[in-house]
Design a protein around this motif. Structure first.
Motif, PDB file in Angstrom:
ATOM      1  N   GLU A  14       0.808  -1.213   0.000  1.00 18.05           N
ATOM      2  CA  GLU A  14       0.000   0.000   0.000  1.00 18.05           C
ATOM      3  C   GLU A  14       0.849   1.274   0.000  1.00 18.05           C
ATOM      4  O   GLU A  14       0.302   2.379   0.055  1.00 18.05           O
ATOM      5  N   GLY A  15       2.171   1.135  -0.048  1.00 15.10           N
ATOM      6  CA  GLY A  15       3.055   2.298  -0.078  1.00 15.10           C
ATOM      7  C   GLY A  15       3.163   3.029   1.240  1.00 15.10           C
ATOM      8  O   GLY A  15       3.510   4.220   1.266  1.00 15.10           O
ATOM      9  N   LEU A  16       2.919   2.328   2.345  1.00 19.41           N
ATOM     10  CA  LEU A  16       2.917   2.978   3.658  1.00 19.41           C
ATOM     11  C   LEU A  16       4.218   2.781   4.429  1.00 19.41           C
ATOM     12  O   LEU A  16       4.356   3.318   5.530  1.00 19.41           O
ATOM     13  N   VAL A  17       5.165   2.034   3.878  1.00 20.69           N
ATOM     14  CA  VAL A  17       6.363   1.661   4.633  1.00 20.69           C
ATOM     15  C   VAL A  17       7.621   2.118   3.897  1.00 20.69           C
ATOM     16  O   VAL A  17       7.839   1.755   2.738  1.00 20.69           O
ATOM     17  N   ASP A  18       8.444   2.903   4.581  1.00 20.35           N
ATOM     18  CA  ASP A  18       9.734   3.320   4.024  1.00 20.35           C
ATOM     19  C   ASP A  18      10.892   2.495   4.574  1.00 20.35           C
ATOM     20  O   ASP A  18      11.946   2.413   3.947  1.00 20.35           O
ATOM     21  N   ALA A  19      10.728   1.935   5.773  1.00 22.03           N
ATOM     22  CA  ALA A  19      11.778   1.127   6.396  1.00 22.03           C
ATOM     23  C   ALA A  19      11.121   0.189   7.399  1.00 22.03           C
ATOM     24  O   ALA A  19       9.950   0.353   7.752  1.00 22.03           O
ATOM     25  N   VAL A  20      11.889  -0.797   7.860  1.00 27.54           N
ATOM     26  CA  VAL A  20      11.389  -1.793   8.800  1.00 27.54           C
ATOM     27  C   VAL A  20      12.256  -1.770  10.054  1.00 27.54           C
ATOM     28  O   VAL A  20      13.485  -1.765   9.974  1.00 27.54           O
ATOM     29  N   ASP A  21      11.586  -1.746  11.216  1.00 31.12           N
ATOM     30  CA  ASP A  21      12.260  -1.658  12.506  1.00 31.12           C
ATOM     31  C   ASP A  21      11.799  -2.817  13.376  1.00 31.12           C
ATOM     32  O   ASP A  21      10.820  -3.506  13.064  1.00 31.12           O
ATOM     33  N   ALA A  22      12.504  -3.047  14.492  1.00 29.18           N
ATOM     34  CA  ALA A  22      12.114  -4.058  15.471  1.00 29.18           C
ATOM     35  C   ALA A  22      12.716  -3.676  16.815  1.00 29.18           C
ATOM     36  O   ALA A  22      13.647  -2.872  16.893  1.00 29.18           O
ATOM     37  N   PHE A  23      12.180  -4.264  17.886  1.00 30.44           N
ATOM     38  CA  PHE A  23      12.666  -4.041  19.249  1.00 30.44           C
ATOM     39  C   PHE A  23      13.337  -5.334  19.690  1.00 30.44           C
ATOM     40  O   PHE A  23      12.687  -6.280  20.120  1.00 30.44           O
ATOM     41  N   CYS A  24      14.669  -5.378  19.557  1.00 30.77           N
ATOM     42  CA  CYS A  24      15.440  -6.568  19.895  1.00 30.77           C
ATOM     43  C   CYS A  24      15.927  -6.426  21.334  1.00 30.77           C
ATOM     44  O   CYS A  24      16.897  -5.733  21.616  1.00 30.77           O
ATOM     45  N   GLU A  25      15.211  -7.077  22.247  1.00 28.68           N
ATOM     46  CA  GLU A  25      15.496  -6.893  23.671  1.00 28.68           C
ATOM     47  C   GLU A  25      14.844  -8.027  24.444  1.00 28.68           C
ATOM     48  O   GLU A  25      13.953  -8.720  23.922  1.00 28.68           O
ATOM     49  N   GLY A  26      15.263  -8.233  25.679  1.00 25.11           N
ATOM     50  CA  GLY A  26      14.704  -9.301  26.488  1.00 25.11           C
ATOM     51  C   GLY A  26      13.210  -9.191  26.679  1.00 25.11           C
ATOM     52  O   GLY A  26      12.496 -10.197  26.726  1.00 25.11           O
ATOM     53  N   ILE A  27      12.701  -7.953  26.781  1.00 24.28           N
ATOM     54  CA  ILE A  27      11.255  -7.756  26.906  1.00 24.28           C
ATOM     55  C   ILE A  27      10.608  -7.512  25.550  1.00 24.28           C
ATOM     56  O   ILE A  27       9.419  -7.204  25.479  1.00 24.28           O
ATOM     57  N   GLY A  28      11.416  -7.645  24.494  1.00 25.51           N
ATOM     58  CA  GLY A  28      10.907  -7.469  23.139  1.00 25.51           C
ATOM     59  C   GLY A  28      11.022  -8.758  22.353  1.00 25.51           C
ATOM     60  O   GLY A  28      10.339  -9.747  22.641  1.00 25.51           O
ATOM     61  N   PHE A  29      11.943  -8.761  21.362  1.00 21.75           N
ATOM     62  CA  PHE A  29      12.070  -9.910  20.465  1.00 21.75           C
ATOM     63  C   PHE A  29      13.532 -10.322  20.354  1.00 21.75           C
ATOM     64  O   PHE A  29      14.443  -9.504  20.472  1.00 21.75           O
ATOM     65  N   SER A  30      13.737 -11.605  20.115  1.00 24.15           N
ATOM     66  CA  SER A  30      15.082 -12.173  20.051  1.00 24.15           C
ATOM     67  C   SER A  30      15.758 -11.838  18.725  1.00 24.15           C
ATOM     68  O   SER A  30      15.118 -11.370  17.774  1.00 24.15           O
ATOM     69  N   ARG A  31      17.047 -12.136  18.661  1.00 26.00           N
ATOM     70  CA  ARG A  31      17.785 -11.974  17.399  1.00 26.00           C
ATOM     71  C   ARG A  31      17.175 -12.834  16.303  1.00 26.00           C
ATOM     72  O   ARG A  31      17.058 -12.399  15.153  1.00 26.00           O
ATOM     73  N   GLU A  32      16.801 -14.048  16.636  1.00 25.44           N
ATOM     74  CA  GLU A  32      16.264 -14.955  15.624  1.00 25.44           C
ATOM     75  C   GLU A  32      14.927 -14.444  15.086  1.00 25.44           C
ATOM     76  O   GLU A  32      14.658 -14.501  13.880  1.00 25.44           O
ATOM     77  N   GLU A  33      14.088 -13.939  15.978  1.00 27.18           N
ATOM     78  CA  GLU A  33      12.802 -13.381  15.549  1.00 27.18           C
ATOM     79  C   GLU A  33      13.008 -12.117  14.715  1.00 27.18           C
ATOM     80  O   GLU A  33      12.335 -11.902  13.701  1.00 27.18           O
ATOM     81  N   THR A  34      13.963 -11.310  15.135  1.00 29.81           N
ATOM     82  CA  THR A  34      14.278 -10.088  14.392  1.00 29.81           C
ATOM     83  C   THR A  34      14.812 -10.431  13.004  1.00 29.81           C
ATOM     84  O   THR A  34      14.462  -9.791  12.003  1.00 29.81           O
ATOM     85  N   ARG A  35      15.659 -11.447  12.946  1.00 26.98           N
ATOM     86  CA  ARG A  35      16.206 -11.853  11.649  1.00 26.98           C
ATOM     87  C   ARG A  35      15.093 -12.248  10.680  1.00 26.98           C
ATOM     88  O   ARG A  35      15.170 -11.956   9.486  1.00 26.98           O
ATOM     89  N   ARG A  36      14.055 -12.884  11.174  1.00 27.39           N
ATOM     90  CA  ARG A  36      12.954 -13.290  10.297  1.00 27.39           C
ATOM     91  C   ARG A  36      12.300 -12.082   9.620  1.00 27.39           C
ATOM     92  O   ARG A  36      12.032 -12.112   8.416  1.00 27.39           O
ATOM     93  N   VAL A  37      12.052 -11.022  10.391  1.00 26.00           N
ATOM     94  CA  VAL A  37      11.416  -9.850   9.776  1.00 26.00           C
ATOM     95  C   VAL A  37      12.405  -9.110   8.877  1.00 26.00           C
ATOM     96  O   VAL A  37      12.015  -8.550   7.845  1.00 26.00           O
ATOM     97  N   PHE A  38      13.682  -9.140   9.221  1.00 30.95           N
ATOM     98  CA  PHE A  38      14.682  -8.513   8.343  1.00 30.95           C
ATOM     99  C   PHE A  38      14.769  -9.257   7.007  1.00 30.95           C
ATOM    100  O   PHE A  38      14.958  -8.630   5.957  1.00 30.95           O
ATOM    101  N   GLU A  39      14.666 -10.564   7.044  1.00 34.52           N
ATOM    102  CA  GLU A  39      14.703 -11.337   5.800  1.00 34.52           C
ATOM    103  C   GLU A  39      13.518 -10.969   4.907  1.00 34.52           C
ATOM    104  O   GLU A  39      13.655 -10.833   3.688  1.00 34.52           O
ATOM    105  N   ARG A  40      12.340 -10.793   5.509  1.00 35.56           N
ATOM    106  CA  ARG A  40      11.181 -10.419   4.709  1.00 35.56           C
ATOM    107  C   ARG A  40      11.351  -8.993   4.172  1.00 35.56           C
ATOM    108  O   ARG A  40      11.014  -8.713   3.016  1.00 35.56           O
ATOM    109  N   ALA A  41      11.900  -8.106   4.979  1.00 40.20           N
ATOM    110  CA  ALA A  41      12.155  -6.743   4.508  1.00 40.20           C
ATOM    111  C   ALA A  41      13.110  -6.765   3.320  1.00 40.20           C
ATOM    112  O   ALA A  41      12.916  -6.039   2.335  1.00 40.20           O
TER     113      ALA A  41
END
Length: 408
Positions: A208-235
């Motif tokens: 829909e043209g709404l996204v210029d970049a992709v971010d994540a919260f990689c932290e103990g109370i957020g998401f792990s490196r492995e989970e972050t890597r998954r969204v980075f791969e899709r980006a």
């Protein structure tokens, strides 16, 4: 000469160009010409090629006032519903940020308030925050999603972000932050939520043209490196650049991960180690410092400023404007905080809200005052750059120009 005259010529200016070898790229007794939304000429007044009145449609003397590039706030969560003033009260009564988050407060509280707000309500609540930043000199603004955590709510946030840019006449860059927190309905289904973000939310919003970049919260109370890597791969598959909330509360190696993907920036970084710094330096990833969150959370561990300098990692500064940990509405104050709390020099801090902030958003047409650059600039009621970090609060802006047009 009349057919080729500049649109606007500003005389008797102190120009902080942030180019060249002089501190701040300073040009005193300077002039700057604007034409068709770009900087057409700048230099010392005595180098102007003709009588000023013959050169431009409009000529204005600034009486020595400081002119800088428009400020760039490269990390905000500005669109959200409600506020979390009560959590501020709780923290000052001894409850930690992590305790609040694990008890259903923190990001999830803002998710509930944002989901409950209509698009018009979100716009009405968020616009004054953006107006405050513009009034303080911001001409380019990054706004993240991440308080919706479902398709409709994330879409509303990003549409409001785009609308704010149109309404205020400033540039808005959007970052999709689906991996910000687990929504309540996925509390016991982490993997399913990460799959939803990667396989549904991000592709749909990008289409829909709404996204210029992709971010994540990689932290103990957020998401792990492995989970972050998954969204980075899709980006990466979607051709979108990445950035990351990294090393704020612990060192999980997030900075090295985002650098591995050639990321635009790693942000927060209080717990950043030297391995992550080396990876950022090699990748050209910008370190975005967020002194507002450091201040609001009463943190004591500073980002490793000396190591970032030693390895040549560019440092940007942003407000991190958000409802829970950095309700900060002045980028200039953030620059001053970076000086007093993190011991940056004023020149480093001001480069951090211009040159390096632009780089953290992948922008290269507005970071300095130079011919050909966008005519995004601020005229200040001070005459030396350090004054922008020296004054704590107050209204220092005389005028804000975006593409050569006055917007504030």
């Amino acid at each position: 000469m009349s057919e080729s005259r500049w649109d606007r010529l500003l005389l008797n200016a102190t120009l902080a160009t942030f180019g060249g070898d002089a501190p701040y790229g300073l040009i005193e007794h300077g002039a700057i010409a604007l034409h068709h939304g770009r900087i057409a000429w700048l230099g010392r007044m005595d180098a102007l090629p003709d009588a000023p009145a013959a050169l431009a449609v409009a000529v204005e003397s600034l009486d020595g006032a400081l002119v800088t590039p428009g400020l760039i706030d490269c990390h905000t969560h500005l669109v959200f519903g409600g506020d979390r003033a009560h959590e501020f009260d709780m923290r000052l009564n001894g409850t930690s940020y992590e305790e609040i988050a694990r008890a259903g407060g923190g990001i999830v509280a803002s998710v509930n308030a944002t989901r409950a707000a209509s698009e018009e309500q979100l716009f009405a609540q968020s616009l004054p925050r953006a107006q405050a930043l513009r009034a303080d000199g911001v001409t380019t603004l990054e706004i993240k999603s991440g308080y919706g955590l479902d398709l409709d709510s994330e879409r509303r946030m990003l549409r409001v972000a785009r609308r704010i840019g149109r309404e205020l006449g400033i540039s808005v860059r959007t970052s999709f932050l689906g991996l910000h927190a687990l929504p309540p309905e996925y509390r016991d289904r982490r993997d399913a939520y990460v799959s939803l973000v990667c396989d549904s939310l991000l592709p749909a919003l990008a289409a829909e043209g709404l996204v210029d970049a992709v971010d994540a919260f990689c932290e103990g109370i957020g998401f792990s490196r492995e989970e972050t890597r998954r969204v980075f791969e899709r980006a990466k598959l979607l051709g979108l650049p990445v950035k990351l909330h990294a090393e704020q509360l612990s060192d999980l190696g997030g900075a090295a991960l985002v650098a591995e993907y050639g990321g635009l920036s790693a942000d927060h970084l209080e717990h950043l180690g030297e391995d992550g710094i080396r990876a950022m330096a090699a990748a050209g990833t910008v370190a975005v410092l967020l002194p507002g969150a450091f201040y609001a959370l009463r943190e004591t561990k500073h980002p490793p400023i000396d190591l970032l300098r030693q390895h040549g990692v560019p440092m940007a500064i942003a407000t991190d404007c958000n409802p829970g940990t950095s309700p900060l509405l002045s980028l200039r104050l953030a620059a001053g905080m970076a000086c007093t709390l993190f011991r940056l020099t004023p020149q480093e801090a001001l480069r951090g809200v211009t040159v390096n902030a632009a780089r953290a958003l992948g922008l290269h047409d507005r970071d300095t005052l130079a011919p050909g650059q966008r005519a995004d600039l601020v005229i200040w009621n001070v005459k030396q750059p350090a004054a922008l970090c020296y004054w704590i609060g107050g209204a220092l802006v005389r005028a804000v120009l975006v593409g050569g047009e006055s917007v504030a």
